[in-house]
Design a protein around this motif. Structure first.
Motif, mmCIF file in Angstrom:
data_model
loop_
_atom_site.group_PDB
_atom_site.id
_atom_site.type_symbol
_atom_site.label_atom_id
_atom_site.label_comp_id
_atom_site.label_asym_id
_atom_site.label_seq_id
_atom_site.Cartn_x
_atom_site.Cartn_y
_atom_site.Cartn_z
ATOM 1 N N GLU A 23 63.725 -4.591 -6.980
ATOM 2 C CA GLU A 23 62.600 -5.390 -6.452
ATOM 3 C C GLU A 23 61.337 -4.536 -6.357
ATOM 4 O O GLU A 23 60.237 -4.987 -6.682
ATOM 5 N N ALA A 24 61.501 -3.277 -5.932
ATOM 6 C CA ALA A 24 60.353 -2.382 -5.822
ATOM 7 C C ALA A 24 59.796 -2.046 -7.201
ATOM 8 O O ALA A 24 58.571 -1.979 -7.392
ATOM 9 N N GLY A 37 47.702 -0.975 -17.416
ATOM 10 C CA GLY A 37 48.394 0.247 -17.782
ATOM 11 C C GLY A 37 47.679 1.513 -17.375
ATOM 12 O O GLY A 37 48.199 2.610 -17.597
ATOM 13 N N SER A 38 46.510 1.407 -16.756
ATOM 14 C CA SER A 38 45.722 2.579 -16.390
ATOM 15 C C SER A 38 45.655 2.819 -14.883
ATOM 16 O O SER A 38 45.335 3.929 -14.458
ATOM 17 N N MET A 39 45.942 1.807 -14.103
ATOM 18 C CA MET A 39 45.857 1.956 -12.654
ATOM 19 C C MET A 39 46.746 0.907 -11.984
ATOM 20 O O MET A 39 47.199 -0.041 -12.634
ATOM 21 N N ALA A 40 46.992 1.096 -10.696
ATOM 22 C CA ALA A 40 47.805 0.139 -9.958
ATOM 23 C C ALA A 40 47.458 0.210 -8.477
ATOM 24 O O ALA A 40 47.290 1.301 -7.919
ATOM 25 N N ALA A 41 47.325 -0.955 -7.856
ATOM 26 C CA ALA A 41 47.162 -1.061 -6.411
ATOM 27 C C ALA A 41 48.402 -1.785 -5.900
ATOM 28 O O ALA A 41 48.666 -2.925 -6.292
ATOM 29 N N PHE A 42 49.180 -1.138 -5.046
ATOM 30 C CA PHE A 42 50.475 -1.677 -4.641
ATOM 31 C C PHE A 42 50.630 -1.613 -3.123
ATOM 32 O O PHE A 42 49.889 -0.915 -2.427
ATOM 33 N N PHE A 47 57.443 2.433 -1.234
ATOM 34 C CA PHE A 47 56.400 3.359 -1.683
ATOM 35 C C PHE A 47 55.561 3.854 -0.509
ATOM 36 O O PHE A 47 54.479 4.402 -0.705
ATOM 37 N N GLY A 48 56.055 3.613 0.706
ATOM 38 C CA GLY A 48 55.341 4.056 1.899
ATOM 39 C C GLY A 48 54.252 3.113 2.351
ATOM 40 O O GLY A 48 53.367 3.507 3.121
ATOM 41 N N GLY A 49 54.277 1.863 1.862
ATOM 42 C CA GLY A 49 53.237 0.904 2.210
ATOM 43 C C GLY A 49 52.172 0.812 1.137
ATOM 44 O O GLY A 49 52.453 0.987 -0.049
ATOM 45 N N PRO A 50 50.923 0.539 1.512
ATOM 46 C CA PRO A 50 49.860 0.387 0.511
ATOM 47 C C PRO A 50 49.500 1.714 -0.144
ATOM 48 O O PRO A 50 49.577 2.779 0.489
ATOM 49 N N LEU A 61 49.026 7.694 -1.355
ATOM 50 C CA LEU A 61 50.041 7.004 -0.588
ATOM 51 C C LEU A 61 49.684 7.063 0.892
ATOM 52 O O LEU A 61 49.020 8.005 1.344
ATOM 53 N N SER A 62 50.157 6.086 1.638
ATOM 54 C CA SER A 62 49.944 6.107 3.084
ATOM 55 C C SER A 62 50.646 7.318 3.688
ATOM 56 O O SER A 62 50.144 7.943 4.623
ATOM 57 N N ASP A 63 51.825 7.647 3.145
ATOM 58 C CA ASP A 63 52.560 8.834 3.570
ATOM 59 C C ASP A 63 52.096 10.011 2.713
ATOM 60 O O ASP A 63 52.792 10.460 1.798
ATOM 61 N N ALA A 64 50.903 10.516 3.004
ATOM 62 C CA ALA A 64 50.233 11.463 2.117
ATOM 63 C C ALA A 64 50.961 12.787 1.960
ATOM 64 O O ALA A 64 50.768 13.486 0.951
ATOM 65 N N PHE A 65 51.793 13.165 2.921
ATOM 66 C CA PHE A 65 52.441 14.477 2.880
ATOM 67 C C PHE A 65 53.892 14.411 2.395
ATOM 68 O O PHE A 65 54.595 15.416 2.430
ATOM 69 N N ASN A 66 54.318 13.237 1.959
ATOM 70 C CA ASN A 66 55.664 13.092 1.411
ATOM 71 C C ASN A 66 55.612 13.403 -0.079
ATOM 72 O O ASN A 66 55.495 12.511 -0.918
ATOM 73 N N HIS A 67 55.674 14.682 -0.423
ATOM 74 C CA HIS A 67 55.473 15.104 -1.806
ATOM 75 C C HIS A 67 56.616 14.645 -2.724
ATOM 76 O O HIS A 67 56.385 14.377 -3.904
ATOM 77 N N GLU A 68 57.822 14.561 -2.174
ATOM 78 C CA GLU A 68 58.948 14.098 -2.994
ATOM 79 C C GLU A 68 58.748 12.636 -3.388
ATOM 80 O O GLU A 68 58.964 12.246 -4.534
ATOM 81 N N LEU A 69 58.294 11.809 -2.429
ATOM 82 C CA LEU A 69 58.022 10.406 -2.730
ATOM 83 C C LEU A 69 56.874 10.283 -3.720
ATOM 84 O O LEU A 69 56.918 9.468 -4.653
#
Length: 234
Positions: A23-24, A37-42, A47-50, A61-69
């Motif tokens: 689903e994600a 194919g050049s950008m995405a707003a999700f 994905f940690g939200g918007p 990402l909203s979770d800016a310090f989650n480098h693995e994500l």
């Protein structure tokens, strides 16, 4: 429209490869398609939200310090971007032929307009094409990832100011690598200064792909296909 045809990785494969639910992945696929194919707003909890992604290295990402994500989301977006841009019926090449920027720059990562100023940003080659009337100039953006443009008014004069991940970028501060009138010059006349720099950027991109391969974010086939596409630009 779905890009998950027989010639591309299906949703289930991408889900297992990148560690997101089907689903994600479908949510991100829709966002990448809407961004051509050049950008995405999700906006999805996995994905940690918007968040926003732009081909060429920009990922917020909203979770800016989650480098693995961030690494997993970026890898998924890049995979979907490649599939969207190669999807049957999407004539990316014809768009370049009908556009105002030099043909050798290829497809822009982002385009925009502010009053009489038009711009096209090319993240892969770190180039910014700007048109005012019949005059087209090409600039080296360096490590700036161009995200928009505005007009600044000082002392009765108007100047273009772009925005990047570093903040405002005065157009006059960027090195200009080409400037010609489109009314009396062909695209070939603009190719020399950008071609050499593009070759250097291609090899840098291949090195980055190698790092993704070593980290398991790309398969051997994906690496080979991307490498072949990059080398074809030289």
């Amino acid at each position: 429209m779905s890009v998950s045809t027989e010639s591309n990785a299906p949703i289930t494969t991408l889900s297992k490869r990148h560690g997101f639910s089907e689903e994600a992945v479908r949510h991100m696929e829709t966002a990448v398609i809407q961004g051509h194919g050049s950008m995405a707003a999700f906006d999805h909890p996995e994905f940690g939200g918007p968040g926003q992604w732009m081909r060429g290295g920009l990922l917020m990402l909203s979770d800016a310090f989650n480098h693995e994500l961030k690494a997993r989301v970026d890898a998924l977006c890049n995979t979907l971007s490649g599939q969207v841009r190669l999807a049957p019926g999407m004539a990316w090449g014809t768009a370049t032929q009908n556009s105002w920027w030099p043909a050798e720059l290829g497809e822009p990562t982002a385009t925009g307009q502010q009053n009489d100023l038009h711009y096209a940003y090319f993240a892969d080659t770190q180039r910014l094409a700007v048109r005012r009337g019949d005059e087209v100039s090409v600039y080296d953006t360096g490590d700036h990832r161009i995200q928009g443009v505005s007009q600044q008014h000082t002392d009765g004069h108007s100047a273009a100011c772009f925005t990047s991940q570093h903040g405002p970028v005065d157009l006059a501060s960027l090195p200009r690598v080409a400037s010609e009138s489109r009314s009396n010059v062909s695209d070939e006349d603009l190719s020399t200064p950008t071609a050499a720099a593009a070759s250097h950027d291609v090899f840098d991109a291949i090195e980055r792909l190698g790092e993704l391969l070593q980290r398991g974010l790309l398969t051997e086939k994906e690496f080979a296909d991307k490498k072949q596409a990059l080398l074809a630009r030289i």
